[in-house]
Structures are given as C-alpha cells and as structure tokens.
Design an enzyme around this catalytic site. Structure first.
Site, PDB file in Angstrom:
ATOM      1  N   HIS A   7       0.783  -1.223  -0.232  1.00 34.59           N
ATOM      2  CA  HIS A   7       0.052  -0.183  -0.087  1.00 34.59           C
ATOM      3  C   HIS A   7       0.848   1.190   0.084  1.00 34.59           C
ATOM      4  CE1 HIS A   7      -3.650   2.145   1.386  1.00 34.59           C
ATOM      5  NE2 HIS A   7      -2.944   3.189   1.609  1.00 34.59           N
ATOM      6  N   GLU A   8       1.840   1.296   1.062  1.00 31.51           N
ATOM      7  CA  GLU A   8       2.559   2.510   1.010  1.00 31.51           C
ATOM      8  C   GLU A   8       3.627   2.663  -0.230  1.00 31.51           C
ATOM      9  OE1 GLU A   8       1.803   4.857   2.972  1.00 31.51           O
ATOM     10  OE2 GLU A   8       0.360   3.686   4.138  1.00 31.51           O
ATOM     11  N   HIS A  11       1.976   4.118  -2.982  1.00 31.66           N
ATOM     12  CA  HIS A  11       1.850   5.548  -2.966  1.00 31.66           C
ATOM     13  C   HIS A  11       3.194   6.330  -3.526  1.00 31.66           C
ATOM     14  CE1 HIS A  11      -2.054   6.119  -1.240  1.00 31.66           C
ATOM     15  NE2 HIS A  11      -1.698   5.382  -0.003  1.00 31.66           N
TER      16      HIS A  11
END
Length: 216
Positions: A7-8, A11
């Site tokens: 997820h990170e 980003h």
C-alpha cells in the site's frame, strides 16, 4: 506486512514516477517492510484489530498536474489492497482446482488456508477503510483533489476536526458499530464479485496442466 508494505510502496512509487522525489529521498520507494511499518500501528493491528503504517510524504506541487496526479497517487494505495485480495482469491481458486491443498499434510493445508484467508479478508477491509472520505485516509485526499478551490480551502481549515472525528469513529465502539462495521459488511460482496470474475475468466483453464508445466 504484505498489505501495509505494498500500500505505502504504491503511494511512494507513483509519486516518484510523477516527479516528486520526496518519498524516494526518504527511502520509501522500496518493498522492504522496515521502511513502511509503524511500530505502534502494527502492535495495535495485532491487538485491537486496527492499525496503520507510516504515511508516505507527498509534495503535490511537484506534479505536472497536481490534482489529477494527486488523485492517482491517493487511489493506488487502496487499489493495491484490492489487487492483493484478487491475488489471494485466485490462489485459493487455483489450489482448489488443482487439488494441491489436498496433497500436503493437514498442518500445511491449515497454514495455507489461514494465510490466504487473512490475506483476502484484511486487504479487502483495508481497501474499503482507506476509501472513507475522512482525514487522513486516502478517500479524503481524493475528495480534496476533486473539490473546487473554495471548498478545498474550507476542507483544509477543518481537517484537524476531521482527524478527531476519525479517531472517535475508530476507538469508540458505538460509533464504530454504527459506521465502520456496516461498511466492512460489504467485504463479502466484493470477495464474491472477484470470485465470479475468476470463475468467468479462468474456469476453462486446465490448472493441473498449468501447474505441471510451471514446475517442468
């Protein structure tokens, strides 16, 4: 670790590709979990069922199209969790179709089933959770970039109160039961939809032969 890390990373990587080196210079464009996991957030996830990773620093002013690219950078995080959900469901489907789960011992079978169950459940819940339009979640950032300038300015003014509301929703059981729990109840519908897509596209595949060719 898998869910938070991807997820990170999504980003950080998308922001870097759009021209913002902030996350890259901070060492966040990596799949190493140590760069993304927050100690307290991880402990709370295991103990209380809620947690977080370290937020990725993003400077939208460095994007060529700040709002459009900001929406993409915010959206790829939840989408990465949806992708992991789909991968987990596909893995279950392939294992069932090939009979590989029945080939191992009970301990191995149980471990794989539990792992995939957690992978699917946690990631679909993270997908839903992160799209809630409350700061500091990704859904709020997407709404913020879509909003006209006057509304965006007003949202900035009240963002602190929004974060306070977010904490109340998460940590006050009655509020959580009235808001988050009904949302998470939709996770089964999302999982069923992905399963139907898997069956639609992969039902005619000879998975036993596919696995045999893969290991040949």
């Amino acid at each position: 670790m898998i869910a938070f890390t991807l997820h990170e990373f999504a980003h950080a990587y998308s922001a870097y590709k759009f021209g913002d080196r902030t996350a890259y210079d901070a060492g966040r464009v990596t799949l190493n979990p140590r760069a993304h996991l927050d100690v307290m957030g991880t402990i709370l996830l295991l103990v209380a069922g809620f947690g977080w990773a370290r937020p990725v620093p993003v400077n939208r002013s460095r994007f060529k199209y700040p709002r459009l690219m900001g929406i993409v950078v915010s959206a790829v995080g939840p989408l990465s969790n949806l992708l992991l959900t789909a991968i987990g469901i596909l893995a279950v489907y392939v294992l069932n179709q090939t009979g590989l789960l029945q080939a191992g011992s009970f301990g191995v079978h149980s471990a794989i089933v539990h792992f995939l169950n957690y992978l699917i459940t946690l990631n679909v819940m993270l997908f839903i959770f992160n799209l809630i339009p409350v700061p500091p979640l990704d859904g709020y950032r997407i709404i913020q970039d879509l909003a006209p300038t006057p509304l965006r300015i007003r949202m900035d003014q009240y963002e602190t109160w929004g974060m306070f509301l977010f904490l109340l929703i998460v940590f006050v059981p009655p509020l959580r039961a009235a808001t988050l729990d009904p949302l998470f109840a939709n996770s089964d519908s999302i999982i069923s939809c992905i399963m139907q897509i898997c069956e639609l596209f992969f039902d005619k595949v000879d998975w036993a032969q596919f696995v045999a060719d893969f290991y040949r």
